[in-house]
Write an enzyme that holds these catalytic residues in place. Structure first.
Site, PDB file in Angstrom:
ATOM      1  N   GLY A  47       2.958   0.538   5.462  1.00 34.67           N
ATOM      2  CA  GLY A  47       3.766  -0.678   5.438  1.00 34.67           C
ATOM      3  C   GLY A  47       4.463  -0.961   6.755  1.00 34.67           C
ATOM      4  N   CYS A  48       4.216  -0.127   7.744  1.00 36.84           N
ATOM      5  CA  CYS A  48       4.793  -0.336   9.073  1.00 36.84           C
ATOM      6  C   CYS A  48       3.692  -0.848  10.006  1.00 36.84           C
ATOM      7  CB  CYS A  48       5.359   0.969   9.634  1.00 36.84           C
ATOM      8  SG  CYS A  48       6.748   1.625   8.699  1.00 36.84           S
ATOM      9  N   ALA A  49       3.999  -1.854  10.800  1.00 42.54           N
ATOM     10  CA  ALA A  49       3.020  -2.383  11.759  1.00 42.54           C
ATOM     11  C   ALA A  49       2.731  -1.335  12.830  1.00 42.54           C
ATOM     12  CB  ALA A  49       3.538  -3.664  12.383  1.00 42.54           C
TER      13      ALA A  49
END
Length: 140
Positions: A47-49
């Site tokens: 969920g982290c770029a």
């Protein structure tokens, strides 16, 4: 590593967001590097770029252990956000972590409103992962 109280005080002292961004980057630079062998798929936060890894450690009472965390990212500003998350949650009992919404603290210092939606979502993913691990440990 800076304590959460120190970070809150420093944010209050810095007037503009350019200075605050530089401060977040400095927090990231001060974060100890995560050992390469800990940069695993299991420790990666989804969920982290940017790439973010979080490692959980527990000590004390197995029913409600004290938890501490290590973390890292491949992006400077995100590394600083990792440092803030670690300062918020490390050293607390699992039951306390499970009930602590860091976003109240982040909102108080204006952090969330000044992040891109991608970074804000990544921050939420880190917090959710830590709180979920704490809920599991506190319920064990």
């Amino acid at each position: 590593m800076a304590s959460l109280d120190q970070i809150i005080d420093d944010f209050a002292f810095l007037d503009d967001w350019e200075d605050r961004y530089r401060y977040v980057i400095e927090l990231g630079k001060a974060l100890p590097d995560l050992a390469e062998e800990k940069r695993t798929a299991e420790n990666k936060v989804m969920g982290c770029a940017s790439q973010v890894w979080l490692v959980t450690h527990t000590t004390g009472d197995p029913d409600d252990p004290v938890m501490s965390f290590e973390g890292d990212s491949d992006a400077h500003i995100v590394r600083g956000l990792v440092a803030i998350v670690l300062a918020t949650y490390s050293g607390k009992m699992a039951s306390e972590i499970a009930g602590l919404d860091a976003f109240e603290i982040f909102s108080k210092i204006g952090l969330v409103e000044n992040l891109s939606s991608q970074r804000s979502n990544g921050l939420r993913s880190m917090v959710n992962r830590i709180r979920e691990v704490a809920r599991v440990r506190a319920a064990a």
